[in-house]
Every structure is written in structure tokens, then in C-alpha cells.
Write a protein that holds these residues in place. Structure first.
Motif, PDB file in Angstrom:
ATOM      1  N   HIS A  99      42.719  36.665  43.508  1.00 27.64           N
ATOM      2  CA  HIS A  99      41.795  36.730  42.376  1.00 27.64           C
ATOM      3  C   HIS A  99      40.428  36.161  42.706  1.00 27.64           C
ATOM      4  CE1 HIS A  99      45.706  36.770  40.150  1.00 27.64           C
ATOM      5  NE2 HIS A  99      45.089  37.823  39.667  1.00 27.64           N
ATOM      6  N   TYR A 100      39.408  36.848  42.185  1.00 26.84           N
ATOM      7  CA  TYR A 100      38.050  36.332  42.163  1.00 26.84           C
ATOM      8  C   TYR A 100      37.781  35.941  40.718  1.00 26.84           C
ATOM      9  CZ  TYR A 100      33.082  35.762  42.117  1.00 26.84           C
ATOM     10  OH  TYR A 100      31.845  35.209  41.960  1.00 26.84           O
ATOM     11  N   ILE A 101      37.315  34.703  40.484  1.00 29.14           N
ATOM     12  CA  ILE A 101      37.060  34.221  39.126  1.00 29.14           C
ATOM     13  C   ILE A 101      35.641  33.682  39.037  1.00 29.14           C
ATOM     14  CG2 ILE A 101      37.733  32.529  37.375  1.00 29.14           C
ATOM     15  CD1 ILE A 101      40.591  32.685  38.543  1.00 29.14           C
ATOM     16  N   CYS A 102      34.886  34.175  38.052  1.00 28.48           N
ATOM     17  CA  CYS A 102      33.546  33.662  37.808  1.00 28.48           C
ATOM     18  C   CYS A 102      33.666  32.361  37.033  1.00 28.48           C
ATOM     19  CB  CYS A 102      32.697  34.664  37.020  1.00 28.48           C
ATOM     20  SG  CYS A 102      31.022  34.043  36.668  1.00 28.48           S
ATOM     21  N   THR A 103      33.070  31.310  37.556  1.00 31.05           N
ATOM     22  CA  THR A 103      33.174  29.988  36.932  1.00 31.05           C
ATOM     23  C   THR A 103      32.284  29.840  35.708  1.00 31.05           C
ATOM     24  OG1 THR A 103      31.515  29.121  38.464  1.00 31.05           O
ATOM     25  CG2 THR A 103      33.839  28.827  39.060  1.00 31.05           C
ATOM     26  N   ARG A 104      31.441  30.825  35.470  1.00 25.75           N
ATOM     27  CA  ARG A 104      30.564  30.750  34.307  1.00 25.75           C
ATOM     28  C   ARG A 104      31.102  31.575  33.139  1.00 25.75           C
ATOM     29  NH1 ARG A 104      24.809  33.109  33.295  1.00 25.75           N
ATOM     30  NH2 ARG A 104      24.218  31.912  31.475  1.00 25.75           N
ATOM     31  N   CYS A 105      31.400  32.855  33.376  1.00 26.79           N
ATOM     32  CA  CYS A 105      31.812  33.732  32.270  1.00 26.79           C
ATOM     33  C   CYS A 105      33.316  33.977  32.213  1.00 26.79           C
ATOM     34  CB  CYS A 105      31.073  35.064  32.341  1.00 26.79           C
ATOM     35  SG  CYS A 105      31.568  36.124  33.726  1.00 26.79           S
ATOM     36  N   GLY A 106      34.035  33.618  33.280  1.00 24.55           N
ATOM     37  CA  GLY A 106      35.483  33.806  33.288  1.00 24.55           C
ATOM     38  C   GLY A 106      35.943  35.164  33.776  1.00 24.55           C
ATOM     39  N   LEU A 107      35.020  36.047  34.180  1.00 25.60           N
ATOM     40  CA  LEU A 107      35.399  37.357  34.719  1.00 25.60           C
ATOM     41  C   LEU A 107      36.451  37.142  35.808  1.00 25.60           C
ATOM     42  CD1 LEU A 107      34.250  40.523  35.213  1.00 25.60           C
ATOM     43  CD2 LEU A 107      33.616  39.404  37.346  1.00 25.60           C
ATOM     44  N   THR A 108      37.524  37.892  35.751  1.00 27.77           N
ATOM     45  CA  THR A 108      38.598  37.766  36.732  1.00 27.77           C
ATOM     46  C   THR A 108      38.917  39.145  37.276  1.00 27.77           C
ATOM     47  OG1 THR A 108      39.490  35.901  35.483  1.00 27.77           O
ATOM     48  CG2 THR A 108      40.948  36.922  37.101  1.00 27.77           C
ATOM     49  N   ARG A 109      38.894  39.277  38.588  1.00 28.96           N
ATOM     50  CA  ARG A 109      39.167  40.561  39.232  1.00 28.96           C
ATOM     51  C   ARG A 109      40.147  40.368  40.374  1.00 28.96           C
ATOM     52  NH1 ARG A 109      37.498  42.258  35.229  1.00 28.96           N
ATOM     53  NH2 ARG A 109      35.666  43.523  34.877  1.00 28.96           N
ATOM     54  N   ASP A 110      40.979  41.373  40.581  1.00 33.55           N
ATOM     55  CA  ASP A 110      41.927  41.382  41.691  1.00 33.55           C
ATOM     56  C   ASP A 110      41.231  41.861  42.954  1.00 33.55           C
ATOM     57  OD1 ASP A 110      43.849  40.822  39.784  1.00 33.55           O
ATOM     58  OD2 ASP A 110      44.678  42.839  39.756  1.00 33.55           O
TER      59      ASP A 110
END
Length: 170
Positions: A99-110
């Protein structure tokens, strides 16, 4: 991003097989909750799943969705992520991935990577108990947040949604 019909059909077939082999009753609510969780690779939050299922099945309760997702987690049909401290997200993708997770908006992608898949679990972790799974979680700012002109340098290290720490009064 919405999954393809072929991928969703494959996931639903796996779902039905797991539920059947576990001896769990297949209800319309369970099927719709799983379908809504698997429909997208956005790792939906409980509230999003509930809202979308309720639009199709007005009688479903938040508690039913919560308990059903917990059952799916126990059956290995979904996993739980916490991209931000105050929000759980659900992932119906049970194939090996990271997972890639944006620490600001919470976007989570595989994402997948054969080199990460081949990493060995360290002996220090194995000494703590039986390892059931391992994945890599990469955190940072997504492209949209990194390009946001309103982002102050201090915003880059914490989420907007993170609650401020309260000062303790003695």
C-alpha cells in the motif's frame, strides 16, 4: 477507481466459495456489503460502505455493516487499514500487494513489486510468533497534496484530519 467487471466477478466467486465453505449463511445484506467493499480499489471507509449499501437496501443498519465487515475480516475476505489515526478503511483485495498511503489526505492505493514480495520476514519478528502475512506500507504525500499550493511545510508531516493534542491540566 472502479474494478473491472471481470475482476469483480472473480472476487465475488471467491467470496461465495469462502462463505459457503465456512458454513456462513449467504444473505442479500452480506452479498451487497461485500460487493460494495470490492467494487472499488479505493479502500472504502465503513461510513462509505454503509451509505452506498443503505442506498440500495434502506433497512440495513450501521451495526450490521460493521459486524459483517468484522466477519469478512475473520474469514480472510477483507483486511483493515488505518491510513489516518481516526479512520479504518477496508480492502477486499486478498492477493499479495502493498500500500501507498498519503499522510495528508489518506488516499490509499495498492501496488505490487516482486522485490518487496521476496523480502524475508526478519528473525526478530518471527521470534514474536507465527507470521500469517506481511506487506509493505509506503507513506508520503500523493501528487495532489504535494502540488497543493496551500500546503505549508508543517502540513506535509501530518494529516489535516489529525486531531490536535490537548494540553493537560494538572
Amino acid at each position: 477507481m472502479t474494478r473491472s467487471r471481470t475482476e469483480l466477478k472473480k472476487m465475488l466467486g471467491h467470496f461465495k466459495a469462502v462463505v459457503r465453505s465456512a458454513g456462513v449463511k449467504m444473505t442479500p445484506q452480506r452479498l451487497e456489503i461485500y460487493r460494495e467493499t470490492a467494487r472499488t480499489d479505493d479502500h472504502p471507509a465503513l461510513e462509505t460502505i454503509y451509505r452506498n449499501v443503505r442506498a440500495k437496501m434502506p433497512g440495513v443498519s450501521l451495526d450490521t455493516v460493521y459486524r459483517t465487515l468484522d466477519l469478512f475480516r475473520e474469514l480472510g475476505l477483507v483486511s483493515t487499514l488505518r491510513p489516518l489515526p481516526d479512520r479504518a478503511r477496508f480492502d477486499a483485495n486478498t492477493t499479495p500487494h502493498h500500500h501507498y498511503i498519503c499522510t495528508r489526505c489518506g488516499l490509499t492505493r495498492d501496488f505490487t513489486d516482486p522485490k518487496l514480495d521476496s523480502l524475508k520476514v526478519p528473525s526478530a519478528a518471527r521470534a514474536l510468533g507465527c507470521i500469517e502475512s506481511a506487506h509493505v506500507e509506503v507513506r508520503g504525500l500523493c501528487t495532489a497534496c504535494a502540488n497543493d499550493k496551500n500546503t505549508k511545510p508543517t502540513d506535509r508531516t501530518r494529516s489535516r484530519r489529525t486531531k490536535p493534542k490537548l494540553k493537560r491540566r494538572d
